[in-house]
Design an enzyme around this catalytic site. Sequence first.
Site, PDB file in Angstrom:
ATOM      1  N   GLU A 190      -2.985  -7.810  31.631  1.00  0.00           N
ATOM      2  CA  GLU A 190      -4.166  -7.867  31.963  1.00  0.00           C
ATOM      3  C   GLU A 190      -4.512  -8.107  33.434  1.00  0.00           C
ATOM      4  OE1 GLU A 190      -5.908 -11.007  29.901  1.00  0.00           O
ATOM      5  OE2 GLU A 190      -8.148 -10.326  30.337  1.00  0.00           O
ATOM      6  N   LYS A 250     -12.432  -4.680  27.743  1.00  0.00           N
ATOM      7  CA  LYS A 250     -12.183  -5.856  26.799  1.00  0.00           C
ATOM      8  C   LYS A 250     -13.391  -6.100  26.114  1.00  0.00           C
ATOM      9  CE  LYS A 250     -10.292 -10.537  27.059  1.00  0.00           C
ATOM     10  NZ  LYS A 250      -9.927 -11.315  28.087  1.00  0.00           N
ATOM     11  N   CYS A 286      -6.074  -8.861  25.404  1.00  0.00           N
ATOM     12  CA  CYS A 286      -5.984 -10.324  25.017  1.00  0.00           C
ATOM     13  C   CYS A 286      -6.982 -10.755  23.779  1.00  0.00           C
ATOM     14  CB  CYS A 286      -6.181 -10.963  26.352  1.00  0.00           C
ATOM     15  SG  CYS A 286      -5.939 -12.761  26.228  1.00  0.00           S
TER      16      CYS A 286
END
Length: 241
Positions: free
Chosen positions: A46, A115, A170
Site C-alpha cells: 500500500e 481503498k 488493508c
Amino acid sequence: MEHGFVKVAAVTPDIRVADVEFNAAQICRAVKRASKEGAKVIVLPELCLSGYSCGDLFLQNSLLVSCREQLSKIAEFTREIDALVFVGLPFEREGKLFNVAAALCGGRILAFVPKTYIPSHGEFYEARHFTPGNREIAWVDSEGEEIPFGTRILFQAREMKELVIGCEICEDLWVPQPPCVFAAMAGCGSSGESVRFQRDRWKGRLQRAAGEVRQRKTSCGLCLYQCGGGGVHAGSGVWRT
C-alpha cells in the site's frame, strides 16, 4: 502457467518516504526479479510509490504529480514483463485524494482500485488526507486514455480464463463485508491484498491478519497478502526509519 497453476509474489521493495523516483526504481527492480522467478501476479505494498507515512506531504501537488509520472514509467516497464502488477500510490481525482492500487500489465495501466474503508483510529489518521473510494466504476483520464476507477473491477487472464483476480487494500480486509466478498460473488478466484503495519504492533496485527486471510480464502479461493516492510511506514513523522 502449468497444469492450471500460476506463481504469485508478494514483493516488498526498500523505499524512501516521499522519494518517488527512487521508489519507482526499486519497484521496477523488485518486479523484474519476481518476474524472472516466474511470478505472474505481483503485489506491492500500500502506498509504496510514495511511502505510507508522508503525512501532510500527501497534500503537496508536486508529490502527486511525481507519483503519476513515475507510475507511467513503471507501467511502461511492464511492457516486457509477463505479469499482472499491483502498485500502491496516492491518486487525486476531481479534487479528492484516494489511496489506490494501480493494476499494470503489458505496458498499460489497466485500472485504479481505491481503498474504501479509511481508518481514523489509534495511530492511523488516513481520514485527514484520503477519501473513501467508490464501489461502482468511474473513469479517469491518464495520459489521454480513459482508465476504470472503482472497487468492483476484476482482472481475467486471456490465456487462463479461470484465473480471475480482485484487489483490496488493508482496512478493507477487516470489515464485515470486504470488497473480496462481492468479487467472489462475481466470479473472482483470488484476491491481492496490499497492507502496512506499524512496527510496534506487528505481532498482534499479523496474527489477526493470518486469521482474516484464512477466512477470506474460503470465499476467494486464494488471498495473496502483502505486508509493507522497511521504509513504507516511518512511525508518526515524515522520515525514514
